[in-house]
Motif scaffolding. Structure first.
Motif, PDB file in Angstrom:
ATOM      1  N   HIS A   1       0.830  -1.214   0.000  1.00  0.00           N
ATOM      2  CA  HIS A   1       0.000   0.000   0.000  1.00  0.00           C
ATOM      3  C   HIS A   1       0.863   1.262   0.000  1.00  0.00           C
ATOM      4  CE1 HIS A   1      -3.984  -1.746   0.132  1.00  0.00           C
ATOM      5  NE2 HIS A   1      -3.543  -2.625   1.019  1.00  0.00           N
TER       6      HIS A   1
ATOM      7  N   LEU B   1       1.779   1.787  -3.547  1.00  0.00           N
ATOM      8  CA  LEU B   1       0.669   2.413  -4.262  1.00  0.00           C
ATOM      9  C   LEU B   1       0.635   3.913  -3.995  1.00  0.00           C
ATOM     10  CD1 LEU B   1      -2.375  -0.026  -3.756  1.00  0.00           C
ATOM     11  CD2 LEU B   1      -1.110   0.393  -5.870  1.00  0.00           C
ATOM     12  N   ASP B   2       0.833   4.284  -2.735  1.00  0.00           N
ATOM     13  CA  ASP B   2       0.742   5.691  -2.346  1.00  0.00           C
ATOM     14  C   ASP B   2       1.792   6.556  -3.041  1.00  0.00           C
ATOM     15  OD1 ASP B   2      -1.388   5.119  -0.697  1.00  0.00           O
ATOM     16  OD2 ASP B   2      -0.179   4.987   1.133  1.00  0.00           O
TER      17      ASP B   2
ATOM     18  N   SER C   1       3.232   5.701  -5.945  1.00  0.00           N
ATOM     19  CA  SER C   1       3.232   5.341  -7.371  1.00  0.00           C
ATOM     20  C   SER C   1       4.530   4.656  -7.795  1.00  0.00           C
ATOM     21  CB  SER C   1       2.985   6.592  -8.234  1.00  0.00           C
ATOM     22  OG  SER C   1       1.753   7.199  -7.920  1.00  0.00           O
TER      23      SER C   1
ATOM     24  N   GLU D   1      -2.419  -8.754  -6.002  1.00  0.00           N
ATOM     25  CA  GLU D   1      -2.505  -7.292  -5.879  1.00  0.00           C
ATOM     26  C   GLU D   1      -1.347  -6.608  -6.602  1.00  0.00           C
ATOM     27  OE1 GLU D   1      -4.703  -6.220  -1.755  1.00  0.00           O
ATOM     28  OE2 GLU D   1      -2.766  -7.231  -1.514  1.00  0.00           O
TER      29      GLU D   1
ATOM     30  N   ALA E   1      -1.711  -4.165  -9.881  1.00  0.00           N
ATOM     31  CA  ALA E   1      -1.226  -2.792  -9.809  1.00  0.00           C
ATOM     32  C   ALA E   1      -0.013  -2.554 -10.707  1.00  0.00           C
ATOM     33  CB  ALA E   1      -0.864  -2.445  -8.365  1.00  0.00           C
TER      34      ALA E   1
ATOM     35  N   ILE F   1       3.055  -3.562 -10.302  1.00  0.00           N
ATOM     36  CA  ILE F   1       4.229  -3.223  -9.497  1.00  0.00           C
ATOM     37  C   ILE F   1       5.165  -4.428  -9.486  1.00  0.00           C
ATOM     38  CG2 ILE F   1       5.090  -2.617  -7.203  1.00  0.00           C
ATOM     39  CD1 ILE F   1       2.432  -1.234  -6.674  1.00  0.00           C
TER      40      ILE F   1
END
Length: 259
Positions: A39, A42-43, A45, A75, A79, A81
């Motif tokens: 997470h 994600l925050d 990028s 996940e 995303a 990643i």
């Protein structure tokens, strides 16, 4: 910095998730890839997470999303990643985790605790190998140096195996270190040091250390590796800068699960 061939045969290092041909503009470094770290990626990028601990270590017979690792893999893929892991290859690297750990703990005249052998020894720098051993730059009492170690590693509690006769000296003279789980190197440390700083020392390793007269400070797995994310970030950022590449590098916030 951490060639894949330096990894132990049982280890799983390199690209765990992602396309090796994809471009990377933002990196998040961490010790362990967890849901919390995901997470954070994600925050900010992040295109890629660079971790010390392998995300996939034990073989996954199936991608059952009720399993935490499989769910995290889903996940990460969704995303887009990537995850790149450098574990025992970074432990042994000439400028890797244990090199940085020895520097952080103020050791000088440092050399590998377990040097490479055979063809690998001829191929890599003499400073490549598992763990490190060195001297303190100036005399320090046992309690003084323990305070230094606690401050550097942010370890509020240290499990101590008393070194017996060596403890009667004014302070440690020669110090061995190994980040993570280093209990298996107690015998090697006892042969060249009077203090061994590591983590995850089990009952039998502690008994052996006591029999050999080796003082052991178990600062925990997280404590001895908590700075790995910072060192990885500095390495990646420095290399990108030297190659005139634009790369944003951030460090994940992590906590000791035993805290």
């Amino acid at each position: 910095v951490a060639p894949l061939e330096l990894a132990e045969s049982w280890d799983n290092v390199g690209l765990h998730v992602g396309d090796p041909d994809a471009e990377v503009g933002s990196v998040l470094t961490c010790l362990t890839v967890t849901e919390e770290v995901f997470h954070q990626a994600l925050d900010v990028s992040a295109d890629c997470i660079v971790s010390h601990h392998p995300l996939i270590f034990s073989p996954l017979p199936r991608l059952d999303f009720s399993h935490p690792t499989a769910a995290l893999l889903r996940e990460l893929c969704a995303a887009n990643i990537a995850v790149y892991c450098c574990h025992t290859n970074y432990d042994q690297a000439a400028s890797g985790l244990n090199h940085n750990l020895a520097q952080a703990l103020q050791l000088v005249d440092v050399q590998p605790l377990v040097p490479l052998a055979g063809d690998a020894r001829r191929k890599f720098a003499p400073s490549t190998g598992l763990g490190r051993v060195g001297n303190l730059p100036s005399p320090m009492r046992w309690d003084e140096y323990q305070q230094v170690v606690q401050e550097v590693l942010a370890s509020p509690q240290i499990r101590v195996v008393s070194g017996g006769l060596k403890r009667e000296d004014a302070g440690p003279q020669r110090v061995a270190v190994c980040g993570g789980s280093g209990g298996s190197l107690v015998r090697q440390a006892a042969a060249c040091a009077d203090l061994y700083i590591t983590g995850d020392v089990d009952f039998h390793d502690a008994l052996l250390a006591k029999e050999l007269g080796l003082e052991v400070w178990d600062c925990g797995h997280f404590g001895t590796e908590r700075l790995a994310a910072r060192w990885l970030a500095e390495t990646v950022q420095s290399r990108a800068h030297s190659e005139h590449e634009s790369l944003r590098v951030r460090i994940a916030k992590e906590s000791d699960p035993f805290a």
